[in-house]
Design a protein around this motif. Structure first.
Motif, PDB file in Angstrom:
ATOM      1  N   PRO A 148     -48.051  64.722  71.933  1.00 17.93           N
ATOM      2  CA  PRO A 148     -46.838  64.842  71.115  1.00 17.93           C
ATOM      3  C   PRO A 148     -46.210  63.466  70.923  1.00 17.93           C
ATOM      4  O   PRO A 148     -46.242  62.632  71.834  1.00 17.93           O
ATOM      5  N   GLU A 149     -45.652  63.233  69.756  1.00  9.95           N
ATOM      6  CA  GLU A 149     -45.051  61.933  69.452  1.00  9.95           C
ATOM      7  C   GLU A 149     -43.589  62.093  69.082  1.00  9.95           C
ATOM      8  O   GLU A 149     -43.185  63.092  68.485  1.00  9.95           O
ATOM      9  N   GLU A 150     -42.818  61.080  69.409  1.00  8.59           N
ATOM     10  CA  GLU A 150     -41.400  61.074  69.075  1.00  8.59           C
ATOM     11  C   GLU A 150     -41.186  60.664  67.621  1.00  8.59           C
ATOM     12  O   GLU A 150     -41.988  59.925  67.062  1.00  8.59           O
ATOM     13  N   ASN A 151     -40.135  61.173  67.002  1.00 12.42           N
ATOM     14  CA  ASN A 151     -39.730  60.665  65.693  1.00 12.42           C
ATOM     15  C   ASN A 151     -38.642  59.605  65.894  1.00 12.42           C
ATOM     16  O   ASN A 151     -38.372  59.180  67.022  1.00 12.42           O
ATOM     17  N   TYR A 152     -38.009  59.182  64.817  1.00  8.72           N
ATOM     18  CA  TYR A 152     -36.991  58.132  64.887  1.00  8.72           C
ATOM     19  C   TYR A 152     -35.858  58.496  65.851  1.00  8.72           C
ATOM     20  O   TYR A 152     -35.310  57.636  66.551  1.00  8.72           O
ATOM     21  N   TYR A 153     -35.524  59.769  65.897  1.00  6.72           N
ATOM     22  CA  TYR A 153     -34.413  60.312  66.688  1.00  6.72           C
ATOM     23  C   TYR A 153     -34.775  60.271  68.184  1.00  6.72           C
ATOM     24  O   TYR A 153     -34.015  59.777  69.015  1.00  6.72           O
ATOM     25  N   GLY A 154     -35.965  60.792  68.493  1.00  5.12           N
ATOM     26  CA  GLY A 154     -36.417  60.766  69.880  1.00  5.12           C
ATOM     27  C   GLY A 154     -36.733  59.368  70.364  1.00  5.12           C
ATOM     28  O   GLY A 154     -36.579  59.052  71.554  1.00  5.12           O
ATOM     29  N   TRP A 155     -37.171  58.509  69.459  1.00  5.43           N
ATOM     30  CA  TRP A 155     -37.474  57.113  69.821  1.00  5.43           C
ATOM     31  C   TRP A 155     -36.231  56.429  70.373  1.00  5.43           C
ATOM     32  O   TRP A 155     -36.296  55.723  71.378  1.00  5.43           O
ATOM     33  N   LEU A 156     -35.089  56.636  69.721  1.00  3.82           N
ATOM     34  CA  LEU A 156     -33.839  56.033  70.198  1.00  3.82           C
ATOM     35  C   LEU A 156     -33.493  56.535  71.592  1.00  3.82           C
ATOM     36  O   LEU A 156     -33.064  55.759  72.457  1.00  3.82           O
ATOM     37  N   VAL A 157     -33.664  57.824  71.813  1.00  7.73           N
ATOM     38  CA  VAL A 157     -33.343  58.398  73.124  1.00  7.73           C
ATOM     39  C   VAL A 157     -34.172  57.741  74.213  1.00  7.73           C
ATOM     40  O   VAL A 157     -33.644  57.321  75.252  1.00  7.73           O
ATOM     41  N   ASN A 158     -35.467  57.618  74.000  1.00  9.23           N
ATOM     42  CA  ASN A 158     -36.313  56.953  74.997  1.00  9.23           C
ATOM     43  C   ASN A 158     -35.951  55.479  75.145  1.00  9.23           C
ATOM     44  O   ASN A 158     -35.981  54.929  76.246  1.00  9.23           O
ATOM     45  N   ASP A 159     -35.603  54.843  74.036  1.00 11.46           N
ATOM     46  CA  ASP A 159     -35.266  53.418  74.081  1.00 11.46           C
ATOM     47  C   ASP A 159     -33.993  53.174  74.884  1.00 11.46           C
ATOM     48  O   ASP A 159     -33.867  52.132  75.548  1.00 11.46           O
ATOM     49  N   LYS A 160     -33.054  54.118  74.837  1.00 18.15           N
ATOM     50  CA  LYS A 160     -31.769  53.969  75.533  1.00 18.15           C
ATOM     51  C   LYS A 160     -31.745  54.718  76.864  1.00 18.15           C
ATOM     52  O   LYS A 160     -30.681  54.866  77.471  1.00 18.15           O
ATOM     53  N   LEU A 161     -32.879  55.138  77.340  1.00 15.65           N
ATOM     54  CA  LEU A 161     -32.920  56.064  78.464  1.00 15.65           C
ATOM     55  C   LEU A 161     -32.283  55.506  79.739  1.00 15.65           C
ATOM     56  O   LEU A 161     -31.540  56.213  80.435  1.00 15.65           O
ATOM     57  N   SER A 162     -32.535  54.258  80.057  1.00 12.03           N
ATOM     58  CA  SER A 162     -31.968  53.681  81.280  1.00 12.03           C
ATOM     59  C   SER A 162     -30.448  53.701  81.237  1.00 12.03           C
ATOM     60  O   SER A 162     -29.780  54.058  82.224  1.00 12.03           O
ATOM     61  N   GLU A 163     -29.884  53.338  80.098  1.00  4.84           N
ATOM     62  CA  GLU A 163     -28.428  53.330  79.948  1.00  4.84           C
ATOM     63  C   GLU A 163     -27.864  54.746  80.041  1.00  4.84           C
ATOM     64  O   GLU A 163     -26.829  54.968  80.693  1.00  4.84           O
ATOM     65  N   LEU A 164     -28.533  55.698  79.446  1.00  2.00           N
ATOM     66  CA  LEU A 164     -28.044  57.074  79.460  1.00  2.00           C
ATOM     67  C   LEU A 164     -28.159  57.696  80.847  1.00  2.00           C
ATOM     68  O   LEU A 164     -27.262  58.428  81.282  1.00  2.00           O
ATOM     69  N   ARG A 165     -29.220  57.390  81.547  1.00  7.32           N
ATOM     70  CA  ARG A 165     -29.346  57.881  82.931  1.00  7.32           C
ATOM     71  C   ARG A 165     -28.252  57.293  83.819  1.00  7.32           C
ATOM     72  O   ARG A 165     -27.696  57.961  84.692  1.00  7.32           O
ATOM     73  N   ALA A 166     -27.935  56.030  83.601  1.00  7.75           N
ATOM     74  CA  ALA A 166     -26.887  55.374  84.389  1.00  7.75           C
ATOM     75  C   ALA A 166     -25.543  56.059  84.156  1.00  7.75           C
ATOM     76  O   ALA A 166     -24.756  56.248  85.093  1.00  7.75           O
ATOM     77  N   ILE A 167     -25.267  56.432  82.919  1.00  6.11           N
ATOM     78  CA  ILE A 167     -24.020  57.134  82.608  1.00  6.11           C
ATOM     79  C   ILE A 167     -23.937  58.458  83.358  1.00  6.11           C
ATOM     80  O   ILE A 167     -22.877  58.860  83.840  1.00  6.11           O
ATOM     81  N   MET A 168     -25.073  59.131  83.504  1.00  9.39           N
ATOM     82  CA  MET A 168     -25.122  60.401  84.200  1.00  9.39           C
ATOM     83  C   MET A 168     -25.263  60.236  85.714  1.00  9.39           C
ATOM     84  O   MET A 168     -25.421  61.223  86.439  1.00  9.39           O
ATOM     85  N   GLY A 169     -25.188  58.993  86.175  1.00  6.80           N
ATOM     86  CA  GLY A 169     -25.262  58.743  87.607  1.00  6.80           C
ATOM     87  C   GLY A 169     -26.671  58.811  88.162  1.00  6.80           C
ATOM     88  O   GLY A 169     -26.866  59.027  89.354  1.00  6.80           O
ATOM     89  N   GLU A 170     -27.676  58.601  87.307  1.00  6.26           N
ATOM     90  CA  GLU A 170     -29.072  58.605  87.727  1.00  6.26           C
ATOM     91  C   GLU A 170     -29.652  57.208  87.642  1.00  6.26           C
ATOM     92  O   GLU A 170     -29.131  56.342  86.932  1.00  6.26           O
ATOM     93  N   ARG A 171     -30.718  57.005  88.340  1.00  2.00           N
ATOM     94  CA  ARG A 171     -31.412  55.713  88.258  1.00  2.00           C
ATOM     95  C   ARG A 171     -32.276  55.648  87.019  1.00  2.00           C
ATOM     96  O   ARG A 171     -32.792  56.643  86.577  1.00  2.00           O
TER      97      ARG A 171
END
Length: 324
Positions: free
Chosen positions: A301-324
């Motif tokens: 399965p491949e990401e589209n433009y929308y999912g690509w951004l989510v993976n690209d920002k994943l570290s920052e988003l995990r940090a916001i949720m208190g995850e590593r």
């Protein structure tokens, strides 16, 4: 990972799948398959341009809303726990919707107020004077009767629409060459989604049995459109529906296409964006059968433009949720 599998089994024991089914699926690794972001559709670019904003500004707005609202983060964790998914999947869908489709509102209270306004409206789901409930009683839909869950039922009805009605003349009546959801379920204008999770009514109806079973909210009916809109506008209910939609996509890709996508929020975000996970899983499975017969390796399965951004920002988003 074990905690998500255990949560899944506790919720979906009635449906019959087992942990072995999950483990038998091919794990899709984290990260993007595309080195660069796929093209963003014209509609998303135009909506953003019309508001004199930018994707980066909209991303920062939803990121800051998540970072600054501990109550919202708590609600996300609670919904994710109930449906046996990692909270980052809900976060990814929120980020994608509010970056590419709408702008994040400042406070959850705004959505609560809007939810009440929809509950007292007179909208309905119909096309050319025929309600969707009457439409799906036509004999063409007889093969959908008896399906065990709402997701399969509405997916079957959508398939029948595409095969037998879309862009065709049936019984002297010409039907639009448009999606089932756009024809019957979006009375304001085609493509509109609603609420914190930007859920469309058809998606909500497709998982209302799961949400009723897990969260206890009343089951939705296509005959009660205002209640459907109220549910997808209310932040608490919306998060439950988001989690159920994501859970359903994960299950569909595991059961139909043989892929475990639980480690890749960009893929679940992509499916949240494009919808119809069963049809897409079937198409991927068929493609991989052809590839196997030709001696080729399977296509992931491949990401589209929308999912690509989510993976690209994943570290920052995990940090916001208190995850590593």
């Amino acid at each position: 990972m074990r905690r998500w599998i255990v949560g899944f089994v506790s919720i979906y024991l009635f449906a019959g799948p087992s942990v072995q089914t999950v483990e038998a699926a091919t794990r899709v690794p984290p990260g993007n398959r595309h080195t660069e972001q796929p093209d963003v559709p014209y509609g998303a670019r135009k909506r953003t341009r019309d508001t004199r904003s930018s994707f980066e500004a909209k991303y920062e707005r939803i990121r800051d809303l998540l970072a600054g609202d501990a109550e919202l983060r708590s609600k996300i964790r609670s919904a994710a726990r109930a449906y046996g998914i990692d909270p980052i999947h809900i976060v990814g869908a929120l980020v994608g919707e509010h970056t590419f489709n709408v702008d994040a509102m400042d406070r959850l209270q705004t959505y609560y107020v809007k939810a009440l306004s929809y509950l007292h409206s007179d909208i309905e789901f119909s096309y050319d004077g025929e309600s969707v409930s009457d439409f799906v009683r036509r004999p063409q839909f007889d093969g959908c009767s008896g399906l065990r869950n709402d997701a399969d039922l509405w997916a079957c009805r959508e398939d029948v629409w595409n095969d037998r009605f879309r862009g065709k003349t049936v019984g002297g009546e010409r039907f639009p060459n448009d999606r089932f959801g756009a024809t019957f379920f979006q009375p304001y204008y085609a493509g509109q989604t609603f609420g914190l999770g930007q859920i469309n009514p058809l998606a909500a109806l497709s998982v209302t049995d799961i949400v009723h079973r897990v969260s206890g909210y009343p089951e939705l009916s296509p005959d009660q459109a205002p209640a459907v809109y109220e549910a997808i506008m209310d932040p608490d209910k919306s998060l439950a529906y988001m989690a159920a939609v994501i859970r359903d996509s994960i299950d569909a890709y595991r059961d139909i296409a043989g892929f475990d996508i639980t480690d890749n929020p960009g893929i679940t975000a992509t499916l949240y964006n494009v919808g119809t996970p069963r049809a897409r899983a079937r198409a991927l499975a068929a493609d991989n059968r052809r590839r196997s017969a030709a001696g080729q390796s399977p296509r992931l399965p491949e990401e589209n433009y929308y999912g690509w951004l989510v993976n690209d920002k994943l570290s920052e988003l995990r940090a916001i949720m208190g995850e590593r």
